[in-house]
Design a protein around this motif. Structure first.
Motif, PDB file in Angstrom:
ATOM      1  N   GLU A   1       0.985  -1.194   0.079  1.00 43.81           N
ATOM      2  CA  GLU A   1      -0.379   0.297   0.331  1.00 43.81           C
ATOM      3  C   GLU A   1       1.008   1.383  -0.246  1.00 43.81           C
ATOM      4  O   GLU A   1       1.624   1.639   0.281  1.00 43.81           O
ATOM      5  CB  GLU A   1      -0.539   0.031   1.404  1.00 43.81           C
ATOM      6  CG  GLU A   1      -2.285  -0.802   0.861  1.00 43.81           C
ATOM      7  CD  GLU A   1      -2.869  -0.976   2.452  1.00 43.81           C
ATOM      8  OE1 GLU A   1      -4.132  -1.839   2.290  1.00 43.81           O
ATOM      9  OE2 GLU A   1      -2.420  -0.646   3.346  1.00 43.81           O
TER      10      GLU A   1
ATOM     11  N   SER B   1      -1.106  -0.383  -3.936  1.00 38.15           N
ATOM     12  CA  SER B   1      -2.136  -0.224  -4.539  1.00 38.15           C
ATOM     13  C   SER B   1      -2.293   1.112  -3.997  1.00 38.15           C
ATOM     14  O   SER B   1      -1.693   1.668  -2.591  1.00 38.15           O
ATOM     15  CB  SER B   1      -3.209  -1.269  -2.935  1.00 38.15           C
ATOM     16  OG  SER B   1      -4.534  -0.785  -2.834  1.00 38.15           O
TER      17      SER B   1
ATOM     18  N   ASN C   1      -3.489  -0.725  -8.283  1.00 42.45           N
ATOM     19  CA  ASN C   1      -5.054  -0.924  -7.945  1.00 42.45           C
ATOM     20  C   ASN C   1      -5.213   1.128  -7.371  1.00 42.45           C
ATOM     21  O   ASN C   1      -4.259   1.264  -6.711  1.00 42.45           O
ATOM     22  CB  ASN C   1      -5.777  -1.618  -6.456  1.00 42.45           C
ATOM     23  CG  ASN C   1      -6.531  -1.398  -5.897  1.00 42.45           C
ATOM     24  OD1 ASN C   1      -7.597  -1.248  -6.039  1.00 42.45           O
ATOM     25  ND2 ASN C   1      -6.187  -0.693  -4.776  1.00 42.45           N
TER      26      ASN C   1
END
Length: 349
Positions: free
Chosen positions: A90, A113, A152
């Motif tokens: 992330e 992400s 993402n």
């Protein structure tokens, strides 16, 4: 086996966030990663012939930490990775620069992400985000330059500012990014956060939720779980299948040998004792119920033989009323937004 690694550091704390994280603790980065290495080593050594199918580095904000801190962590788990293991990290759009992204890609991360949440300035302000839409575009551009192909972005909906027109524009911006995945989460007013009881910030609308799902579908992002669209994330699919996973880091949770293992939920205490775990034993019925709930909220489905006779009868009622589909020995929810209600109907006496 899956591996989850928790990085609890953030530059700022979002008012809706209930995840374990801290701000202003940069001086603890070295100590934390030393503790994390100890935690990870300790757990990995428990397994013979360990094969890790996927890794997820979450937070917190992993990009709030200098990428050099990840060197030792990758050295520990890399020897146990499957050949085609997916490694997700992330990041925030305004802290993941090209240098950080390139370093993480070189270490072996192959999926990134970004916590985008919105492309509207007023909505980003409402959510306490410190980046702009332009930061997301730059972050995705840099991620591609660094070699990432699986990308993402997270989106938050069900805020008071959302309308069909604005949600359509959010999806139009995502389409411009030319990425292969989007996670869309309904805003929740979590306990013990600044947003708790801020009911005026939230707009619950099944119509808007369905509209968002259709817009994502039309943009080429097929829904495969209640909040996820596009090329399936192997790690999350593993959770929904009920795969075992190691959880390393403060606030993390692991699951193996029919037990849930909780790390210490305090950063400084975790650094002192990183290998301490609180253990919750799960019964066969606990695991069975979990399979039903997770299976119905995704394309995994629920195996018919998992259900007892009463539950099978209720599932058949839902098939007849076109709430569930049944094929190849499994039940599937037609509308993931109703998954929890359907699971409750099936499992409650």
């Amino acid at each position: 086996m899956l591996l989850y690694i928790h990085i609890p550091f953030c530059d700022t704390k979002c008012p809706y966030c209930a995840f374990g994280s801290v701000t202003g603790q940069h001086k603890l980065h070295d100590d934390y990663f030393n503790a994390l290495a100890c935690d990870l080593n300790s757990q990995i050594l428990k397994f013979k012939n360990l094969k890790i199918k996927s890794v997820f580095i979450g937070g917190g904000t992993p990009s709030a930490v200098n990428a050099k801190h990840y060197d030792e962590i990758f050295k520990i788990f890399k020897p146990f990775l499957n050949k085609n293991a997916e490694i997700t990290c992330e990041a925030n759009p305004n802290s993941a620069d090209l240098k950080w992204l390139s370093k993480m890609r070189n270490l072996g991360t192959n999926r990134i992400s970004f916590g985008t949440q919105s492309f509207f300035k007023d909505k980003l302000k409402l959510l306490g985000r410190t980046h702009l839409a332009s930061d997301t575009f730059m972050a995705v551009k840099n991620a591609k330059k660094a070699g990432f192909k699986n990308i993402n972005v997270d989106l938050i909906y069900s805020t008071k500012l959302d309308t069909k027109k604005r949600l359509r524009e959010e999806i139009a911006q995502i389409s411009k990014l030319k990425i292969n995945h989007c996670s869309a989460y309904a805003l929740t007013l979590e306990q013990d956060t600044p947003f708790e009881k801020k009911y005026e910030y939230k707009k619950d609308s099944a119509i808007l939720a369905k509209f968002l799902i259709n817009e994502l579908k039309n943009a080429g992002f097929k829904q495969y779980e209640i909040s996820n669209f596009g090329k399936p994330c192997k790690h999350n699919m593993g959770y929904w299948k009920g795969d075992e996973y190691i959880g390393a880091g403060a606030y993390s949770v692991g699951f193996y040998n029919s037990q849930r293992l909780y790390s210490i939920k305090n950063l400084k205490e975790y650094i002192k004792n990183p290998c301490k775990k609180e253990i919750e034993a799960l019964s066969k019925d606990d695991l069975r119920l979990e399979h039903i709930f997770l299976g119905l909220r995704s394309t995994i489905g629920v195996t018919k033989t998992t259900l007892n006779n009463d539950e099978k009868a209720k599932a058949e009622i839902l098939v007849k009323s076109k709430k569930l589909d049944y094929k190849n020995g499994k039940f599937y929810a037609r509308n993931f937004l109703l998954a929890d209600e359907l699971a409750l109907f099936i499992t409650q006496n």
